[in-house]
Design a protein around this motif. Sequence first.
Motif, PDB file in Angstrom:
ATOM      1  N   PHE A 266      17.435  18.101  -0.344  1.00  5.84           N
ATOM      2  CA  PHE A 266      17.231  17.515  -1.670  1.00  5.84           C
ATOM      3  C   PHE A 266      16.443  18.491  -2.555  1.00  5.84           C
ATOM      4  O   PHE A 266      15.309  18.214  -2.936  1.00  5.84           O
ATOM      5  N   PRO A 267      17.029  19.628  -2.877  1.00  4.14           N
ATOM      6  CA  PRO A 267      16.292  20.635  -3.654  1.00  4.14           C
ATOM      7  C   PRO A 267      16.095  20.222  -5.107  1.00  4.14           C
ATOM      8  O   PRO A 267      16.924  19.507  -5.682  1.00  4.14           O
ATOM      9  N   THR A 268      14.996  20.660  -5.688  1.00  3.75           N
ATOM     10  CA  THR A 268      14.777  20.419  -7.114  1.00  3.75           C
ATOM     11  C   THR A 268      15.517  21.463  -7.947  1.00  3.75           C
ATOM     12  O   THR A 268      15.686  21.286  -9.157  1.00  3.75           O
ATOM     13  N   ASP A 269      15.934  22.546  -7.318  1.00  4.45           N
ATOM     14  CA  ASP A 269      16.654  23.606  -8.019  1.00  4.45           C
ATOM     15  C   ASP A 269      17.970  23.890  -7.312  1.00  4.45           C
ATOM     16  O   ASP A 269      18.031  23.940  -6.083  1.00  4.45           O
ATOM     17  N   ALA A 270      19.026  24.066  -8.105  1.00  7.69           N
ATOM     18  CA  ALA A 270      20.344  24.332  -7.530  1.00  7.69           C
ATOM     19  C   ALA A 270      21.198  25.060  -8.565  1.00  7.69           C
ATOM     20  O   ALA A 270      20.902  25.050  -9.766  1.00  7.69           O
ATOM     21  N   PHE A 271      22.253  25.684  -8.092  1.00 10.02           N
ATOM     22  CA  PHE A 271      23.253  26.235  -9.001  1.00 10.02           C
ATOM     23  C   PHE A 271      24.204  25.113  -9.384  1.00 10.02           C
ATOM     24  O   PHE A 271      24.804  24.470  -8.517  1.00 10.02           O
ATOM     25  N   GLN A 272      24.322  24.861 -10.681  1.00 16.35           N
ATOM     26  CA  GLN A 272      25.268  23.873 -11.189  1.00 16.35           C
ATOM     27  C   GLN A 272      26.559  24.600 -11.550  1.00 16.35           C
ATOM     28  O   GLN A 272      26.579  25.457 -12.427  1.00 16.35           O
ATOM     29  N   VAL A 273      27.641  24.251 -10.866  1.00 13.23           N
ATOM     30  CA  VAL A 273      28.925  24.903 -11.093  1.00 13.23           C
ATOM     31  C   VAL A 273      29.849  23.920 -11.810  1.00 13.23           C
ATOM     32  O   VAL A 273      30.233  22.894 -11.253  1.00 13.23           O
ATOM     33  N   HIS A 274      30.181  24.243 -13.042  1.00 15.27           N
ATOM     34  CA  HIS A 274      31.095  23.403 -13.816  1.00 15.27           C
ATOM     35  C   HIS A 274      32.520  23.879 -13.554  1.00 15.27           C
ATOM     36  O   HIS A 274      32.882  25.004 -13.904  1.00 15.27           O
TER      37      HIS A 274
ATOM     38  N   PRO B 208      21.182  13.006  -4.908  1.00 14.24           N
ATOM     39  CA  PRO B 208      19.886  12.629  -4.343  1.00 14.24           C
ATOM     40  C   PRO B 208      18.756  13.346  -5.101  1.00 14.24           C
ATOM     41  O   PRO B 208      18.738  14.571  -5.202  1.00 14.24           O
ATOM     42  N   VAL B 209      17.831  12.603  -5.675  1.00 13.41           N
ATOM     43  CA  VAL B 209      16.712  13.201  -6.405  1.00 13.41           C
ATOM     44  C   VAL B 209      15.433  12.423  -6.110  1.00 13.41           C
ATOM     45  O   VAL B 209      15.468  11.206  -5.886  1.00 13.41           O
ATOM     46  N   PHE B 210      14.326  13.132  -6.114  1.00 13.43           N
ATOM     47  CA  PHE B 210      13.032  12.471  -6.000  1.00 13.43           C
ATOM     48  C   PHE B 210      12.583  12.026  -7.390  1.00 13.43           C
ATOM     49  O   PHE B 210      12.577  12.816  -8.327  1.00 13.43           O
ATOM     50  N   GLU B 211      12.233  10.765  -7.504  1.00 13.33           N
ATOM     51  CA  GLU B 211      11.824  10.206  -8.785  1.00 13.33           C
ATOM     52  C   GLU B 211      10.313  10.016  -8.806  1.00 13.33           C
ATOM     53  O   GLU B 211       9.760   9.240  -8.025  1.00 13.33           O
ATOM     54  N   PRO B 212       9.616  10.734  -9.697  1.00 11.42           N
ATOM     55  CA  PRO B 212       8.160  10.561  -9.809  1.00 11.42           C
ATOM     56  C   PRO B 212       7.824   9.158 -10.305  1.00 11.42           C
ATOM     57  O   PRO B 212       8.684   8.457 -10.855  1.00 11.42           O
ATOM     58  N   PRO B 213       6.591   8.720 -10.150  1.00 15.27           N
ATOM     59  CA  PRO B 213       6.210   7.388 -10.643  1.00 15.27           C
ATOM     60  C   PRO B 213       6.368   7.288 -12.156  1.00 15.27           C
ATOM     61  O   PRO B 213       6.302   8.285 -12.883  1.00 15.27           O
ATOM     62  N   ALA B 214       6.574   6.096 -12.640  1.00 18.35           N
ATOM     63  CA  ALA B 214       6.872   5.862 -14.056  1.00 18.35           C
ATOM     64  C   ALA B 214       5.747   6.341 -14.969  1.00 18.35           C
ATOM     65  O   ALA B 214       6.004   6.848 -16.069  1.00 18.35           O
TER      66      ALA B 214
END
Length: 537
Positions: free
Chosen positions: A102-110, A210-216
């Motif tokens: 579940f990386p916070t950084d990734a290559f986005q391939v369109h 899949p992403v980690f969601e910080p508190p509101a």
Amino acid sequence: MIHSIEKHDWKRFIVAALIGLLIFIAAQLIPLAGGEASSDVTFAKAIAKSEAEAAARSFSKQQFGLAAQSADVIHQTDSLASGYFSKEKKLGEYEKKYSSNFPTDAFQVHLKLEDGSNAFIYVHMTSSSIVGWHWKTGFAVNEQPLIAAAESFAVSKGFSKEQLTDRYVNDDGEVVFHPSGYKLADASLNLTVGVRQLNGDEWTVTRYKPVFEPPADYTAHVKKQQDIAGSISVVSLIYMYVFTLVLAIIYAVLYRRNTTFKRGIAISLIFTFFYIFNNLNLLDGVKAQLGEQATTRSSEIAMMFVTALMLLPIGVAVYFSLVAGDGMWRSWKKPLWSGFRERGYGDHVWRSVGLSYLFAIILLGIQSIIFLVLENAIGSWSSSDATQSPYNMSVLWIMPMLAWCAAISEEAIYRLFGVAIFKRWFRNTFIACLIPTVMWAIGHVGYPIFPFYTRVIELIIIGLIFCYIFLRYGFVTAVFTHAIFDSLLMSLSLVGVGGTVNVTAAIIYIILPVPIAWVIRAWHRNRHPRQPAALNK
């Protein structure tokens, strides 16, 4: 009067530079090497974009049964999650436990697929594994079979049914799970699974995110900080586009007898060319801001044209700031920007570059101390930023040219002209330095460092030091110091990304001021061989 550099000054500055270097290494480089810092340069073994594209194309054939007609690769980052983990000092723990899946950084391939649809595939930046995707196609599935299909898929990704009981269907007809057992500090994992019906009864998983969601409360706090920073940035833009541009033209005319309109033409044209080119080089960063909004070639050309058009006034402001600032200082018998035809100019430039290296290293140490103090005093933290990512630059090795663009433009606008205009108005050197320095500082609040006033405090201190360098050792020394200071920091990004070309470029940019100063001195001595070597002793 530009002061000569005495022997005791050299000794004092050398000692200060050594101390600054040690502080910078201990406070910045060591944490960065250990992966403790939130930065865009921590992916030392990132795969090539071509490898990410190949992985995405292969996945599309396997998952969707469709080939890609075209592909566009950019770096995408979850700045909210990375910023939260940075604030909570959890980056190291996150990297060890969750970054592989579940990386916070990734290559986005369109991908533009052969059926005309668009797919966004997310490729892990070091392992080349597929960590998420979104295929924009198909029809919604009824809720009951949707939940069953999404749960079945989530189980195939390693989650257990017992972990998937907390779930709901969002407005887009996708199932959002809150898997139990996936939590770090107060951030929890959100798993979005989209299932769409294709032809007949056939269905497929069209989204996996899949992403980690910080508190509101953290999300709301960051949003508020960004809104305030955006409003303050408008003040800086007005200062540059209206105040400086208009007044610089007026005062250039008023003080034309003390200078010449030929001064600054070459340096302004060089600045404008590289400034526009470097901003166009960041086009992928602009596309990253758009998220999963598909762009066309025509829209990209339009963005490039608008960008160039908006940057031209800055080039004009730099030119008239150089002319007006030079004229004002010379009218007061304080020529802080020496001319090529003046006595000892070449030797002045040569001495200035040596002193500038010392000042730049001292500033690195001071900046490190400022960040440490602010981190402990007001809880400052930083996040990632796709718009400034080295992976979102078309030609990465030219990035440090931005250091020279910043040095030329900012020293011209905020020091040479900025200090002069306020000194003329208020007759007080400190106020004359403080006002343009504050304007310069608030122009940097858009960077992902929080609270927003962290950079304001830091750059007011740094800016006042630049003012001291400018007033005591002249415009040339201030420009060299600024360029070297920024080049050292930007070159770290090149080294962080790695590769022979990038590392070589980083070394060249770091030493570049030396051959520039040597050529200027040699050229000046050749044109003015009988002139003495000292300048304004």
